[in-house]
Design a protein around this motif. Structure first.
Motif, short mmCIF file in Angstrom:
data_model
loop_
_atom_site.label_atom_id
_atom_site.label_comp_id
_atom_site.label_asym_id
_atom_site.label_seq_id
_atom_site.Cartn_x
_atom_site.Cartn_y
_atom_site.Cartn_z
N ARG B 284 0.83 -1.20 0.00
CA ARG B 284 0.00 0.00 0.00
C ARG B 284 0.86 1.25 0.00
N TYR B 285 2.11 1.13 0.48
CA TYR B 285 2.99 2.29 0.60
C TYR B 285 4.09 2.33 -0.45
N SER B 286 4.21 1.29 -1.28
CA SER B 286 5.26 1.31 -2.29
C SER B 286 4.91 2.33 -3.37
N THR B 287 5.91 2.71 -4.18
CA THR B 287 5.66 3.62 -5.30
C THR B 287 6.10 2.93 -6.58
N PRO B 288 5.19 2.63 -7.53
CA PRO B 288 3.73 2.80 -7.40
C PRO B 288 3.16 1.84 -6.37
N SER B 289 1.98 2.21 -5.83
CA SER B 289 1.30 1.30 -4.90
C SER B 289 0.89 0.05 -5.68
N LEU B 290 0.79 -1.08 -4.95
CA LEU B 290 0.68 -2.38 -5.60
C LEU B 290 -0.77 -2.87 -5.68
N SER B 291 -1.23 -3.13 -6.88
CA SER B 291 -2.52 -3.82 -7.04
C SER B 291 -2.38 -5.22 -6.48
N THR B 292 -3.46 -5.76 -5.93
CA THR B 292 -3.31 -7.04 -5.26
C THR B 292 -4.64 -7.76 -5.10
N VAL B 293 -4.57 -9.02 -4.68
CA VAL B 293 -5.73 -9.77 -4.23
C VAL B 293 -5.72 -9.72 -2.71
N ALA B 294 -6.79 -9.24 -2.10
CA ALA B 294 -6.86 -9.11 -0.65
C ALA B 294 -7.73 -10.22 -0.06
N PRO B 295 -7.11 -11.24 0.55
CA PRO B 295 -7.90 -12.25 1.24
C PRO B 295 -8.43 -11.63 2.53
N ALA B 296 -9.59 -12.04 2.99
CA ALA B 296 -10.17 -11.49 4.22
C ALA B 296 -9.46 -12.12 5.42
N LYS B 297 -8.29 -11.56 5.78
CA LYS B 297 -7.47 -12.16 6.86
C LYS B 297 -8.23 -12.20 8.18
N ASP B 298 -8.98 -11.13 8.48
CA ASP B 298 -9.72 -11.11 9.75
C ASP B 298 -10.74 -12.23 9.80
N GLU B 299 -11.38 -12.50 8.65
CA GLU B 299 -12.36 -13.59 8.61
C GLU B 299 -11.69 -14.95 8.76
N ILE B 300 -10.53 -15.10 8.11
CA ILE B 300 -9.78 -16.35 8.26
C ILE B 300 -9.51 -16.59 9.73
N ALA B 301 -9.00 -15.54 10.41
CA ALA B 301 -8.64 -15.66 11.82
C ALA B 301 -9.87 -15.98 12.68
N ARG B 302 -10.96 -15.26 12.43
CA ARG B 302 -12.15 -15.44 13.26
C ARG B 302 -12.71 -16.85 13.10
N HIS B 303 -12.83 -17.32 11.85
CA HIS B 303 -13.33 -18.68 11.63
C HIS B 303 -12.42 -19.72 12.28
N ALA B 304 -11.12 -19.52 12.15
CA ALA B 304 -10.18 -20.49 12.72
C ALA B 304 -10.36 -20.57 14.23
N VAL B 305 -10.47 -19.41 14.89
CA VAL B 305 -10.62 -19.39 16.34
C VAL B 305 -11.98 -19.97 16.75
N ASP B 306 -13.03 -19.64 16.00
CA ASP B 306 -14.36 -20.18 16.33
C ASP B 306 -14.40 -21.70 16.20
N MET B 307 -13.82 -22.20 15.12
CA MET B 307 -13.84 -23.65 14.90
C MET B 307 -13.01 -24.36 15.97
N LEU B 308 -11.87 -23.74 16.33
CA LEU B 308 -11.04 -24.34 17.38
C LEU B 308 -11.81 -24.36 18.70
N HIS B 309 -12.53 -23.27 18.96
CA HIS B 309 -13.33 -23.20 20.18
C HIS B 309 -14.33 -24.34 20.24
N ASP B 310 -15.00 -24.60 19.12
CA ASP B 310 -15.96 -25.70 19.08
C ASP B 310 -15.29 -27.04 19.36
#
Lengths: 346, 346
Positions: B284-310
């Motif tokens: 996001r800070y490089s010049t030029p800024s970098l186009s990318t695929v953004a995986p939903a990291k927060d969702e990955i984390a939340r699902h992982a923690v929820d499933m582990l909790h179960d």
């Protein structure tokens, strides 16, 4: 279902004491017996109660490393160095992220909820010296960074004042007249114990050159991340007379500043020269590549692991040590210009 | 010196059983007795044997997260997301770095040397599905990433094939004709389980556009770091007919490629358009800024923690789940050009 020693003993057809001897690695068990017990352990998926065992043997083979933020590359790179130095001792490293919060650091310093770690390497931000005295009887501890130098425990760091002085000297040596600093922090914000030390080095360099510190050229930052560097650079560029050089107290601050300079169409280093601190990989690949202060991270890690090893081995008679490791000023394109340096990359 | 339950009991003037009740948080102890015992515990700096305790209570409040490399920003950012999701459950996260080595992953999966963790989130690289079946009786486990989809344990990931297809579509949509890919790996090198999936998505996109895959435009890489991207870009630029666009299978690869393009004086995106994968802060800070695929990291984390909790709560009857989280194509300057995007930053 918890598999007990007696389950293993029954399956192997030996006494509980024999299983315990095998599980604890004692040498006087006959090879064929050992094999039979090991097979039973494997079949039943038995896991010894490591707590009981380590109370006898005094070791778990696991140490903890606690750093403020794993998503700050300096700490990520330092973590790799510690993991590698610890591997040479046969230790596993578990890493904990404190966010620089005093309570988290205290929790960690008092032994990670009583978790079975042989020792702890902590990079503190929020803790004060007197708070640590109380936990001296706890898990063996080595501190990284500048926050608690001279305290009651072993400690490794670079000489931040001297490093900052030389970084500023590098900018003045290019003939720059208005050298700003990004990294000053209000006490309440102190997201990093290094701020006052790097500030002192910057001011020392200016004083030696007969330059008075200009409060306008030392904007406060809330943290040491890219976003903080970008905001501070915007503040500096809004001045009637902007700086012609900036010493950033971390590479992340410098990378944020670099992005803002590019957006404004300013040339680095022609219009504004930049130097950072930490020598993270990002700065080696940015365009322009980032001049920086490179602390000897591998040495920091090695000393920390060696000192922890001594403490775990029970050499408590040794007084607390304060080890200084080396650093290097690494000039790259952001101060020397394109074509002045060799190809980047490690 | 190890402080025992009996030492605490003697100091507090109560029975060992009472101390044990207090240490284990049982509720039927009188408040004044509880206070006296707690004072003795504090005075003597007594730490309960958590292993024995957790065998009774079934919990240590600590989970482990094992990732290949903490100094790769994607994993550092994912780690922060997991630490935050776990904090909402009151869990402490200890992090382990496996370097993608099969033996380290096996060691971790079988319970970190029997360490007291309630559960484990593992991002595997070297392990195979059948190796994991054996450890199903062990510590509750959730897997991240693509390596072992469809295996016997819970698993969270983005749809890498689809994400890679859309990233390539984005480059083709700009009118580019020679779209290269940096990230192909020989099987033995597979430093990341995502390589074959992102490759499939890239090839699918080309096929839909009626373009045959050109082996010259898909150089092999040894890893997914900046240095690997730089080398691959050099290989591509040495071709008689270099590419006019590149899909890099990670942002680090793209940042390495970007540096080489800048060194050669090539313009991004005018001469070569670039898109990465991961949406790390660096891009996001490089010049030029970098186009990318953004995986939903927060969702990955939340699902992982929820499933582990179960799983920790013992819901073993639930069959293993395979959760797909969302992703987004984020076009920035490296494909759209300067002035085509808003200000960068998080």
């Amino acid at each position: 279902m918890v598999v007990r020693l007696s389950d293993v003993a029954a399956r192997a057809g030996v006494s509980v004491k024999t299983v315990s001897n095998v599980a604890n690695g004692y040498l006087h068990v006959k090879p064929e017996t050992r094999e039979r017990v090991q097979a039973a352990i494997d079949d039943l998926n038995y896991r010894p109660n490591l707590s009981a065992r380590s109370l006898r043997q005094g070791r778990s083979g696991v140490i903890a490393l606690a750093v403020p933020a794993l998503d700050m590359p300096y700490f990520a790179e330092l973590t790799r160095a510690v993991v590698e130095a610890a591997a040479e001792r046969g230790w596993t490293v578990l890493v904990d992220q404190t966010d620089g919060l005093r309570e988290r650091e205290l929790e960690v310093a008092s032994g990670l909820r009583g978790h079975l770690i042989d020792g702890l390497i902590l990079s503190p931000v929020g803790l004060e010296v007197d708070e640590l005295e109380r936990s001296k009887e706890d898990t063996p501890l080595v501190l990284l960074g500048e926050k608690i130098a001279g305290g009651p425990v072993d400690h490794v760091a670079v000489d931040n004042v001297e490093a900052a002085r030389l970084a500023t000297d590098h900018l003045l040596g290019l003939g720059r007249k208005r050298v700003a600093a990004i990294g000053y922090q209000a006490r309440a914000d102190a997201a990093s114990g290094v701020a006052p030390l790097r500030r002192r080095g910057y001011e020392r360099s200016l004083a030696a050159a007969g330059i008075t510190v200009d409060a306008e050229l030392t904007p406060q930052v809330a943290g040491y991340r890219r976003v903080d560097g970008a905001h501070a650079m915007e503040t500096l560029l809004a001045l009637p007379e902007p700086p012609d050089a900036v010493f950033c107290f971390s590479d992340l601050l410098a990378l944020g500043a670099l992005r803002v300079l590019a957006e404004r169409g300013l040339r680095v280093p022609e219009d504004v020269a930049l130097i950072g601190f930490d020598d993270i990989e990002d700065g080696r690949y940015s365009t322009p590549s980032l001049s920086t202060v490179a602390p000897a991270k591998d040495e920091i890690a090695r000393h920390a692991v060696d000192m922890l090893h001594d403490r775990i081995a029970g050499r408590d008679a040794v007084p607390a040590r304060d080890v200084r490791v080396g650093f290097e000023i690494v000039p790259r394109e952001s101060t020397l210009g394109r074509g002045q340096t060799g190809p980047s990359g490690p």
